[in-house]
Design a protein around this motif. Structure first.
Motif, PDB file in Angstrom:
ATOM      1  N   ALA A 146       0.791  -1.350   0.010  1.00  0.00           N
ATOM      2  CA  ALA A 146       0.112   0.059   0.098  1.00  0.00           C
ATOM      3  C   ALA A 146       0.961   1.414   0.107  1.00  0.00           C
ATOM      4  O   ALA A 146       0.393   2.108  -0.287  1.00  0.00           O
ATOM      5  CB  ALA A 146      -0.838   0.117   1.210  1.00  0.00           C
ATOM      6  N   GLU A 202      -5.917  -2.585  -1.191  1.00  0.00           N
ATOM      7  CA  GLU A 202      -5.215  -2.196  -0.002  1.00  0.00           C
ATOM      8  C   GLU A 202      -5.475  -0.570   0.177  1.00  0.00           C
ATOM      9  O   GLU A 202      -5.345   0.139   1.445  1.00  0.00           O
ATOM     10  CB  GLU A 202      -3.813  -2.622   0.168  1.00  0.00           C
ATOM     11  N   ARG A 243      -4.034  -5.985  -5.916  1.00  0.00           N
ATOM     12  CA  ARG A 243      -4.009  -6.011  -4.361  1.00  0.00           C
ATOM     13  C   ARG A 243      -3.556  -4.479  -4.104  1.00  0.00           C
ATOM     14  O   ARG A 243      -4.128  -4.237  -2.893  1.00  0.00           O
ATOM     15  CB  ARG A 243      -2.726  -6.642  -4.029  1.00  0.00           C
ATOM     16  N   GLU A 262      -8.904 -10.480  -5.437  1.00  0.00           N
ATOM     17  CA  GLU A 262      -8.808  -9.349  -4.450  1.00  0.00           C
ATOM     18  C   GLU A 262      -9.799  -8.867  -4.040  1.00  0.00           C
ATOM     19  O   GLU A 262     -10.043  -7.893  -3.268  1.00  0.00           O
ATOM     20  CB  GLU A 262      -7.769  -8.359  -4.993  1.00  0.00           C
TER      21      GLU A 262
END
Length: 630
Positions: free
Chosen positions: A2, A23, A19, A81
């Protein structure tokens, strides 16, 4: 992950980028935080998925092929995800219908994905249901390469350029991703179609095989969002006041409600009461006026009803709301023989001018109906409408007594089943009442089931019944049942279908189990296409090639699919109710097989009360049309 910049992930995998977005709290959260202001280079199909995500489209219904493997790869990464959902199907027609129902019933526009060629053609054919009923969703099709290196397998084998683009453009709004940089323009045009304020529809995005994985450089915060359209209405009260004066001075006023009236129930009820009008429904407008409202004359048109068609034949002023005046809804243009003035409320500037002698009130149905009702409030209540309303109530009572007689009539001996069975109206009434008691959705398949269904249902609100009368697509209802499994909050429903319509999309049995649909297929079996048999008998005195001699044990057939509860519905009302209760208790998909009557006994059906420009009736209808004013 992130803390990384999304731009740093250009050489990473789609999974790593997905992802990062997850995040970051999602695509919109990352944009709002100013974390996606830089240009990035992505494969075109991944940018397409992100572009659809910006528009709130995160559900994909897919049958992948060699023309859509690149899309499949991206969807796998983003589904892992939790950013999108994807369901596979076994038939493109079934899949497109399920997508249409997901948008129509639950307000969740989705994307239908196919390969190149035959699969896309099948989905495109099914898109007629979405087009005809004004339902927005994306259709993503594989397409031939842009290099012209030679025929691509499954493309239209013609030495011409962009054949699929030409075909989809004829079917509706379409765009070809001929180069990666075209994505933003394609998404902007797609959003304008899918989220159109009064005529949404399917948008066809053609994806050439060689551009799908090609890189596109863009800012993700510049991807087009879902448009927001303001509601429109006449700029001043001039036309409103003219319309109010016409309604107030007329003795016999009728309101005809189309599908565009579905979102304005309270406002239309107020207008109906203020105008002293008899209200006639199109099949798609059931529930806009409560069935028990004394001014609701029920459905009118080529099939129609005693009361609805009486109001059409007698009315002198017509107020149309949200209707395209489809041939069967206004008897191919001759359904209003005594009307001299029309007031048309419609957001579409073309449809609002469909009839002659029209005062066009272009705009949102709820807003315009409210303003018109307000204008009528300045006119005194006049006694010359009392006899019209009284006569309308008598006709409504006549229709309701007729229906009650049909529902309570003895069962009939059917020549195919060789025993006494329920008539189709009796079976539909039992199941329709069952749906009302249990707050269940009702889907009606095309054919005799549909025609009897919209004469019978007595909804008190919209959103309980969906009947695809625009294209009359056989197999729509059973396919639409799958939408309950795809929606965020699915609702139990019953698909009313005939044996002919069911066999158009029987793979719903497998997909219903696979995706966890909770619903019942009520299969009313008369071993024929009864609607066409009746039409042939009415026109020519005999039917031809609308039945077969093949007996099918649908209970055994459905029961062969593990997870489907297959039930024999019996030949009487008590048995049918017992079967419906058992089916509803099953947590998955059920099928109830019910034999129904077909024959010459008039108590086996509900009759037809209008005319239609079809078969050997055409000359007579066209002669009458030549004499009509509007």
């Amino acid at each position: 992950m992130a803390t990384s910049s999304f731009a740093d992930l250009q050489t990473a995998t789609a999974t790593e980028r997905a992802r990062w977005i997850r995040e970051a709290g999602g695509l919109e959260a990352a944009i709002d935080a100013g974390r996606l202001e830089q240009t990035v280079a992505l494969p075109l199909v991944e940018a397409l998925v992100l572009g659809l995500m910006r528009q709130g489209v995160t559900k994909y219904l897919a049958i992948f092929g060699h023309g859509s493997t690149a899309v499949a790869d991206v969807l796998e990464a983003y589904e892992a995800e939790g950013l999108v959902r994807c369901w596979q199907f076994r038939n493109e027609v079934e899949m497109a219908h399920a997508g249409t129902a997901l948008s129509w019933v639950y307000g969740e526009p989705c994307a239908v994905v196919t390969s190149i060629g035959p699969g896309a053609f099948q989905a495109m054919a099914a898109s007629l249901a979405a087009s005809s009923n004004g339902v927005g969703l994306y259709h993503l099709y594989g397409d031939e390469t842009t290099h012209g290196e030679g025929y691509n397998m499954q493309q239209v084998p013609k030495p011409a350029q962009g054949i699929f683009s030409q075909i989809t453009s004829l079917m509706g709004s379409s765009y070809t991703l001929h180069s990666p940089g075209a994505l933003r323009d394609g998404l902007r045009k797609g959003a304008a179609c899918v989220f159109h304020p009064w005529r949404p529809g399917p948008f066809f995005m053609n994806m050439p095989l060689n551009t799908q994985a090609a890189p596109v450089t863009l800012r993700l915060d510049a991807l087009p969002q879902r448009p927001v359209f303001p509601k429109l209405a006449p700029a001043d009260d001039t036309a409103i006041e003219r319309a109010a004066a016409v309604i107030a001075s007329a003795s016999k006023v009728a309101l005809k409600l189309g599908g565009g009236a579905r979102g304005a129930s309270a406002e239309i009820r107020r207008l109906a009461e203020a105008s002293g009008a008899a209200v006639v429904l199109s099949p798609g407008a059931n529930g806009v006026m409560p069935a028990d409202h004394p001014q609701n004359m029920h459905v009118g048109g080529s099939k129609g009803s005693i009361s609805g068609n009486w109001a059409m034949e007698e009315a002198e002023v017509l107020v149309v709301i949200g209707s395209r005046a489809v041939c069967q809804a206004d008897c191919s243009g001759i359904g209003w023989p005594n009307v001299r003035e029309v007031i048309n409320i419609n957001a579409d500037p073309i449809d609002v001018q469909h009839y002659n002698q029209t005062i066009a009130l272009t705009g949102d149905a709820a807003i315009v109906a409210t303003r018109l009702a307000d204008a009528l409030g300045s006119y005194p209540v006049v006694s010359h409408k009392a006899s019209w309303i009284q006569a309308a109530r008598k006709k409504k009572a006549e229709w309701e007594a007729f229906l009650a007689g049909r529902f309570s009539a003895p069962r009939l001996t059917d020549p195919v089943w060789q025993c006494e069975v329920l008539t189709q109206p009796q079976a539909i009434k039992i199941a329709s009442d069952f749906c009302q008691r249990h707050n269940a959705l009702k889907f009606f398949d095309a054919g005799d089931v549909q025609a009897n269904g919209f004469q019978i249902v007595d909804d008190t609100a919209t959103g309980d019944t969906f009947t695809e009368t625009g294209a009359s697509y056989m197999g729509f209802a059973v396919s639409a049942l799958l939408s309950s499994a795809l929606a965020d909050k699915g609702r139990y429903g019953i698909a009313f279908t005939g044996d002919g319509s069911f066999m158009m999309n029987p793979q719903v049995l497998i997909d219903g189990v696979e995706h966890g649909a909770h619903g019942t297929i009520l299969l009313l079996d008369n071993r024929r296409m009864a609607a066409i048999s009746h039409l042939q008998l009415s026109q020519y005195g005999r039917d031809f090639r609308t039945s077969d001699g093949v007996a099918v044990d649908y209970v055994q057939m459905a029961g062969a699919v593990r997870g489907v509860r297959a039930i024999w519905g019996g030949t009487d009302g008590i048995s049918l109710l017992t079967a419906l209760e058992e089916a509803r208790r099953h947590p998955g998909l059920s099928l109830v097989h019910v034999p129904v009557y077909f024959g010459e006994d008039p108590s086996g059906g509900l009759g037809a009360y209008g005319q239609w420009n079809v078969g050997n009736w055409c000359d007579d209808v066209q002669r009458q049309y030549a004499c009509t004013l509007i």
